[in-house]
Scaffold this motif. Structure first.
Motif, PDB file in Angstrom:
ATOM      1  N   ALA A  26      39.030  32.979  47.302  1.00 36.81           N
ATOM      2  CA  ALA A  26      39.293  34.355  46.859  1.00 36.81           C
ATOM      3  C   ALA A  26      40.571  34.336  46.027  1.00 36.81           C
ATOM      4  O   ALA A  26      41.360  33.394  46.102  1.00 36.81           O
ATOM      5  N   PHE A  27      40.757  35.388  45.247  1.00 36.60           N
ATOM      6  CA  PHE A  27      41.943  35.534  44.406  1.00 36.60           C
ATOM      7  C   PHE A  27      42.594  36.862  44.750  1.00 36.60           C
ATOM      8  O   PHE A  27      41.947  37.908  44.707  1.00 36.60           O
ATOM      9  N   CYS A  28      43.872  36.811  45.085  1.00 38.00           N
ATOM     10  CA  CYS A  28      44.603  38.015  45.462  1.00 38.00           C
ATOM     11  C   CYS A  28      45.680  38.301  44.421  1.00 38.00           C
ATOM     12  O   CYS A  28      46.500  37.432  44.121  1.00 38.00           O
ATOM     13  N   PHE A  29      45.680  39.517  43.896  1.00 41.55           N
ATOM     14  CA  PHE A  29      46.611  39.908  42.836  1.00 41.55           C
ATOM     15  C   PHE A  29      47.140  41.313  43.144  1.00 41.55           C
ATOM     16  O   PHE A  29      46.713  42.291  42.549  1.00 41.55           O
ATOM     17  N   PRO A  30      48.084  41.419  44.101  1.00 41.84           N
ATOM     18  CA  PRO A  30      48.613  42.734  44.488  1.00 41.84           C
ATOM     19  C   PRO A  30      49.726  43.200  43.559  1.00 41.84           C
ATOM     20  O   PRO A  30      50.891  43.255  43.929  1.00 41.84           O
ATOM     21  N   SER A  31      49.375  43.533  42.354  1.00 40.95           N
ATOM     22  CA  SER A  31      50.336  43.934  41.343  1.00 40.95           C
ATOM     23  C   SER A  31      50.654  45.424  41.451  1.00 40.95           C
ATOM     24  O   SER A  31      49.788  46.232  41.768  1.00 40.95           O
ATOM     25  N   ILE A  32      51.891  45.770  41.160  1.00 47.66           N
ATOM     26  CA  ILE A  32      52.295  47.173  41.146  1.00 47.66           C
ATOM     27  C   ILE A  32      52.002  47.794  39.777  1.00 47.66           C
ATOM     28  O   ILE A  32      51.638  48.950  39.669  1.00 47.66           O
ATOM     29  N   TRP A  33      52.148  47.014  38.722  1.00 43.08           N
ATOM     30  CA  TRP A  33      51.908  47.520  37.374  1.00 43.08           C
ATOM     31  C   TRP A  33      51.459  46.381  36.491  1.00 43.08           C
ATOM     32  O   TRP A  33      52.040  45.311  36.501  1.00 43.08           O
ATOM     33  N   GLU A  34      50.419  46.633  35.712  1.00 47.28           N
ATOM     34  CA  GLU A  34      49.913  45.656  34.755  1.00 47.28           C
ATOM     35  C   GLU A  34      49.494  46.374  33.495  1.00 47.28           C
ATOM     36  O   GLU A  34      49.055  47.524  33.550  1.00 47.28           O
ATOM     37  N   GLY A  35      49.581  45.688  32.390  1.00 47.36           N
ATOM     38  CA  GLY A  35      49.082  46.252  31.146  1.00 47.36           C
ATOM     39  C   GLY A  35      47.569  46.199  31.084  1.00 47.36           C
ATOM     40  O   GLY A  35      46.912  47.097  30.595  1.00 47.36           O
ATOM     41  N   PHE A  36      46.964  45.137  31.613  1.00 47.56           N
ATOM     42  CA  PHE A  36      45.511  45.018  31.608  1.00 47.56           C
ATOM     43  C   PHE A  36      44.997  44.336  32.867  1.00 47.56           C
ATOM     44  O   PHE A  36      44.083  44.811  33.494  1.00 47.56           O
ATOM     45  N   GLY A  37      45.498  43.206  33.230  1.00 45.79           N
ATOM     46  CA  GLY A  37      45.002  42.505  34.401  1.00 45.79           C
ATOM     47  C   GLY A  37      44.153  41.292  34.076  1.00 45.79           C
ATOM     48  O   GLY A  37      43.140  41.025  34.710  1.00 45.79           O
ATOM     49  N   LEU A  38      44.571  40.536  33.072  1.00 47.15           N
ATOM     50  CA  LEU A  38      43.822  39.359  32.651  1.00 47.15           C
ATOM     51  C   LEU A  38      43.605  38.346  33.782  1.00 47.15           C
ATOM     52  O   LEU A  38      42.501  37.794  33.898  1.00 47.15           O
ATOM     53  N   PRO A  39      44.583  38.076  34.660  1.00 49.79           N
ATOM     54  CA  PRO A  39      44.317  37.127  35.750  1.00 49.79           C
ATOM     55  C   PRO A  39      43.142  37.549  36.636  1.00 49.79           C
ATOM     56  O   PRO A  39      42.359  36.707  37.088  1.00 49.79           O
ATOM     57  N   VAL A  40      42.992  38.840  36.865  1.00 45.16           N
ATOM     58  CA  VAL A  40      41.878  39.355  37.660  1.00 45.16           C
ATOM     59  C   VAL A  40      40.555  39.066  36.944  1.00 45.16           C
ATOM     60  O   VAL A  40      39.595  38.592  37.552  1.00 45.16           O
ATOM     61  N   LEU A  41      40.511  39.334  35.659  1.00 47.63           N
ATOM     62  CA  LEU A  41      39.305  39.074  34.871  1.00 47.63           C
ATOM     63  C   LEU A  41      38.973  37.586  34.846  1.00 47.63           C
ATOM     64  O   LEU A  41      37.809  37.190  34.998  1.00 47.63           O
ATOM     65  N   GLU A  42      39.994  36.753  34.676  1.00 52.98           N
ATOM     66  CA  GLU A  42      39.769  35.299  34.672  1.00 52.98           C
ATOM     67  C   GLU A  42      39.204  34.836  36.012  1.00 52.98           C
ATOM     68  O   GLU A  42      38.252  34.049  36.048  1.00 52.98           O
ATOM     69  N   ALA A  43      39.780  35.303  37.099  1.00 55.67           N
ATOM     70  CA  ALA A  43      39.309  34.900  38.421  1.00 55.67           C
ATOM     71  C   ALA A  43      37.849  35.299  38.621  1.00 55.67           C
ATOM     72  O   ALA A  43      37.042  34.506  39.120  1.00 55.67           O
ATOM     73  N   MET A  44      37.500  36.515  38.206  1.00 59.97           N
ATOM     74  CA  MET A  44      36.110  36.952  38.344  1.00 59.97           C
ATOM     75  C   MET A  44      35.177  36.078  37.519  1.00 59.97           C
ATOM     76  O   MET A  44      34.089  35.729  37.971  1.00 59.97           O
ATOM     77  N   ALA A  45      35.604  35.713  36.315  1.00 60.61           N
ATOM     78  CA  ALA A  45      34.766  34.874  35.450  1.00 60.61           C
ATOM     79  C   ALA A  45      34.470  33.526  36.092  1.00 60.61           C
ATOM     80  O   ALA A  45      33.408  32.945  35.864  1.00 60.61           O
ATOM     81  N   TYR A  46      35.388  33.029  36.904  1.00 55.15           N
ATOM     82  CA  TYR A  46      35.182  31.750  37.585  1.00 55.15           C
ATOM     83  C   TYR A  46      34.498  31.902  38.940  1.00 55.15           C
ATOM     84  O   TYR A  46      34.276  30.928  39.640  1.00 55.15           O
ATOM     85  N   GLY A  47      34.180  33.136  39.318  1.00 55.68           N
ATOM     86  CA  GLY A  47      33.457  33.352  40.567  1.00 55.68           C
ATOM     87  C   GLY A  47      34.329  33.469  41.803  1.00 55.68           C
ATOM     88  O   GLY A  47      33.819  33.361  42.918  1.00 55.68           O
ATOM     89  N   ALA A  48      35.608  33.710  41.620  1.00 57.79           N
ATOM     90  CA  ALA A  48      36.484  33.918  42.775  1.00 57.79           C
ATOM     91  C   ALA A  48      36.492  35.414  43.103  1.00 57.79           C
ATOM     92  O   ALA A  48      36.874  36.218  42.261  1.00 57.79           O
ATOM     93  N   PRO A  49      36.061  35.796  44.295  1.00 61.43           N
ATOM     94  CA  PRO A  49      36.149  37.206  44.670  1.00 61.43           C
ATOM     95  C   PRO A  49      37.595  37.679  44.577  1.00 61.43           C
ATOM     96  O   PRO A  49      38.522  36.948  44.931  1.00 61.43           O
TER      97      PRO A  49
END
Length: 124
Positions: A26-49
């Motif tokens: 799994a990928f955890c990204f507890p961000s308070i503020w982001e401009g877009f959230g590219l790490p979240v998108l990348e993780a999803m593309a690789y199949g990490a919940p």
């Protein structure tokens, strides 16, 4: 107490990052503020919940393919992580891959073009 279960990697090159995403349960990204959230998108593309922040733009990135938690609540983050690595894992991985495919550079360019046209009143 986490011992060898948590690895602090520092900066990863592209190949190392791809391997990390691919191997993540799994990928955890507890961000308070982001401009877009590219790490979240990348993780999803690789199949990490993904477990990420409620109340931020992350909900727009994940759609129904990710789990949201209050970024200021360790308990809520932990509960969502347990969900992500549990029985919901495979469905979240599939949904994340599918969701990530909707984010293309062509779609990004088209959305920007729409905004620019709206700003100039539709005139080209």
């Amino acid at each position: 107490r986490l011992g060898d279960r948590v690895h602090v990697t520092g900066r990863l090159d592209d190949d190392e990052l791809a391997a990390a995403y691919s191997g993540a349960r799994a990928f955890c990204f507890p961000s308070i503020w982001e401009g877009f959230g590219l790490p979240v998108l990348e993780a999803m593309a690789y199949g990490a919940p993904v477990v990420t922040s409620a109340g931020t733009c992350m909900a727009e990135v994940t759609g129904d393919a990710g789990l949201l938690a209050d970024p200021a609540s360790p308990r809520e983050i932990a509960d969502r992580l347990a969900e992500a690595v549990g029985p919901a894992h495979d469905e979240l991985a599939r949904a994340g891959r599918e969701r990530s495919r909707t984010f293309t550079w062509d779609a990004c360019a088209a959305a920007h073009t729409e905004v620019y046209h709206a700003l100039i009143g539709g005139a080209v």
